[in-house]
Design a protein around this motif. Structure first.
Motif, mmCIF file in Angstrom:
data_model
loop_
_atom_site.group_PDB
_atom_site.id
_atom_site.type_symbol
_atom_site.label_atom_id
_atom_site.label_comp_id
_atom_site.label_asym_id
_atom_site.label_seq_id
_atom_site.Cartn_x
_atom_site.Cartn_y
_atom_site.Cartn_z
ATOM 1 N N VAL A 1 144.638 37.466 -50.872
ATOM 2 C CA VAL A 1 145.284 38.081 -49.719
ATOM 3 C C VAL A 1 144.678 39.457 -49.528
ATOM 4 O O VAL A 1 144.674 40.274 -50.460
ATOM 5 N N VAL A 2 144.130 39.704 -48.346
ATOM 6 C CA VAL A 2 143.615 41.025 -48.009
ATOM 7 C C VAL A 2 144.302 41.474 -46.724
ATOM 8 O O VAL A 2 144.396 40.708 -45.760
ATOM 9 N N ALA A 3 144.814 42.696 -46.733
ATOM 10 C CA ALA A 3 145.546 43.211 -45.576
ATOM 11 C C ALA A 3 145.206 44.674 -45.369
ATOM 12 O O ALA A 3 145.003 45.424 -46.334
ATOM 13 N N GLY A 4 145.142 45.077 -44.110
ATOM 14 C CA GLY A 4 144.877 46.471 -43.787
ATOM 15 C C GLY A 4 144.614 46.635 -42.302
ATOM 16 O O GLY A 4 144.669 45.668 -41.533
ATOM 17 N N ASN A 5 144.327 47.841 -41.902
ATOM 18 C CA ASN A 5 144.034 48.114 -40.501
ATOM 19 C C ASN A 5 142.654 47.595 -40.135
ATOM 20 O O ASN A 5 141.706 47.704 -40.922
ATOM 21 N N TYR A 6 142.562 47.031 -38.955
ATOM 22 C CA TYR A 6 141.278 46.651 -38.393
ATOM 23 C C TYR A 6 141.297 47.048 -36.916
ATOM 24 O O TYR A 6 142.354 47.319 -36.361
ATOM 25 N N GLU B 1 138.420 54.297 -41.986
ATOM 26 C CA GLU B 1 137.365 53.614 -41.241
ATOM 27 C C GLU B 1 137.639 52.111 -41.264
ATOM 28 O O GLU B 1 137.075 51.375 -42.077
ATOM 29 N N PRO B 2 138.525 51.640 -40.399
ATOM 30 C CA PRO B 2 138.844 50.217 -40.407
ATOM 31 C C PRO B 2 137.657 49.372 -39.968
ATOM 32 O O PRO B 2 136.810 49.836 -39.201
ATOM 33 N N PRO B 3 137.570 48.123 -40.425
ATOM 34 C CA PRO B 3 136.614 47.205 -39.807
ATOM 35 C C PRO B 3 136.885 47.151 -38.307
ATOM 36 O O PRO B 3 138.042 47.226 -37.881
ATOM 37 N N PRO B 4 135.862 47.032 -37.467
ATOM 38 C CA PRO B 4 136.055 47.170 -36.025
ATOM 39 C C PRO B 4 136.716 45.978 -35.344
ATOM 40 O O PRO B 4 137.099 46.087 -34.178
ATOM 41 N N SER B 5 136.848 44.851 -36.036
ATOM 42 C CA SER B 5 137.403 43.657 -35.411
ATOM 43 C C SER B 5 137.799 42.655 -36.483
ATOM 44 O O SER B 5 137.418 42.788 -37.654
ATOM 45 N N GLU B 6 138.553 41.630 -36.063
ATOM 46 C CA GLU B 6 138.860 40.539 -36.988
ATOM 47 C C GLU B 6 137.580 39.822 -37.402
ATOM 48 O O GLU B 6 137.438 39.411 -38.559
ATOM 49 N N SER C 1 150.397 43.537 -36.968
ATOM 50 C CA SER C 1 151.312 44.582 -36.515
ATOM 51 C C SER C 1 150.480 45.773 -36.036
ATOM 52 O O SER C 1 149.921 46.503 -36.855
ATOM 53 N N LEU C 2 150.368 45.921 -34.695
ATOM 54 C CA LEU C 2 149.484 46.932 -34.111
ATOM 55 C C LEU C 2 148.077 46.794 -34.709
ATOM 56 O O LEU C 2 147.451 45.759 -34.542
ATOM 57 N N PHE C 3 147.583 47.819 -35.411
ATOM 58 C CA PHE C 3 146.228 47.752 -35.952
ATOM 59 C C PHE C 3 146.121 46.887 -37.207
ATOM 60 O O PHE C 3 145.023 46.591 -37.662
#
Length: 238
Positions: free
Chosen positions: A153-158, A197-202, A223-225
């Motif tokens: 499981v990996v989760a974070g802003n993108y 520095e989030p990844p720019p897209s899914e 959830s949002l980003f």
């Protein structure tokens, strides 16, 4: 890179982490609970498992949710920030779970490089690492320590923050909703953006996972980003 991330989460930030995280991420607890449920559904309910938790400092929410759901699981929790890891240890003691969790101050690369884990969780880490090389490296380090076909499981802003001004405004509104005035909102938003520095897209997240040795990613929370994915370590070829 681990030291750079650890420096961001000093004692002052660790002290406010639980409240800040639940405001910044609408659905914070739901993400942790669903992560545990997805891993349980993948591994099979009631079966023993050894789980690697990367960036475990703070609330230890992912460990507490998973440990309560699956009493046969044990955990190795890694974090480079001493204040954040101390905070996680405190929550684990309060939850009566510390005897099932080995905590390691450091990075994934400090662990024995052998496939000794049945699953892994990494929540809220990837967007704090600068550049694709660092993001890819931590995923490769995790893959190296997972059994073939083991789930991650990996989760974070993108998404780049500037690409979604409506989401940014809604993010600020979350702080206002929780009683913050204009100056505090600006300070909170500045801290959230600092060094991230989030990844720019899914698609970028999926590409990083594939390059690191993972397959079949599926997003199960947003959830949002923020996004959360379940992927599997590529199975060894016959």
């Amino acid at each position: 890179m681990a030291q750079d991330s650890a420096a961001k989460f000093d004692a002052s930030r660790a002290g406010e982490y639980a409240r800040q995280s639940r405001i910044a991420l609408a659905g914070y607890d739901a993400c942790h609970e669903l992560s545990a449920c997805l891993l349980s559904a993948t591994l099979g309910a009631g079966k023993p498992a050894r789980v690697l938790v990367v960036g475990a400092g703070g609330t230890a929410g992912e460990i507490i949710a998973a440990a309560r759901l699956e009493p046969e699981w044990s955990f190795v929790a890694v974090d480079p920030s001493p204040p954040m890891l101390d905070l996680a240890r405190m929550h684990l003691i309060e939850a009566g779970l510390s005897d099932r969790v080995e905590t390691v101050l450091g990075a994934v690369c400090d662990l024995e490089p052998s496939p000794s884990f049945d699953a892994a969780i990494m929540i809220g880490v990837l967007h704090h690492l600068q550049g694709d090389a660092a993001k890819r490296d931590i995923l490769e380090q995790i893959a190296m320590r997972l059994q073939p076909a083991a789930p991650l499981v990996v989760a974070g802003n993108y998404r780049a923050y500037a690409s979604q001004p409506l989401f940014m405004a809604a993010w600020a509104a979350r702080w206002r909703m929780n009683g913050s005035g204009p100056d505090e909102v600006r300070a909170k938003m500045s801290r959230i953006l600092q060094g991230a520095e989030p990844p720019p897209s899914e698609e970028a997240v999926i590409s990083l996972l594939a390059e690191a040795g993972f397959e079949d990613p599926v997003r199960f929370f947003a959830s949002l980003f923020w996004g959360a994915w379940l992927a599997r370590r590529i199975a060894a070829t016959p």
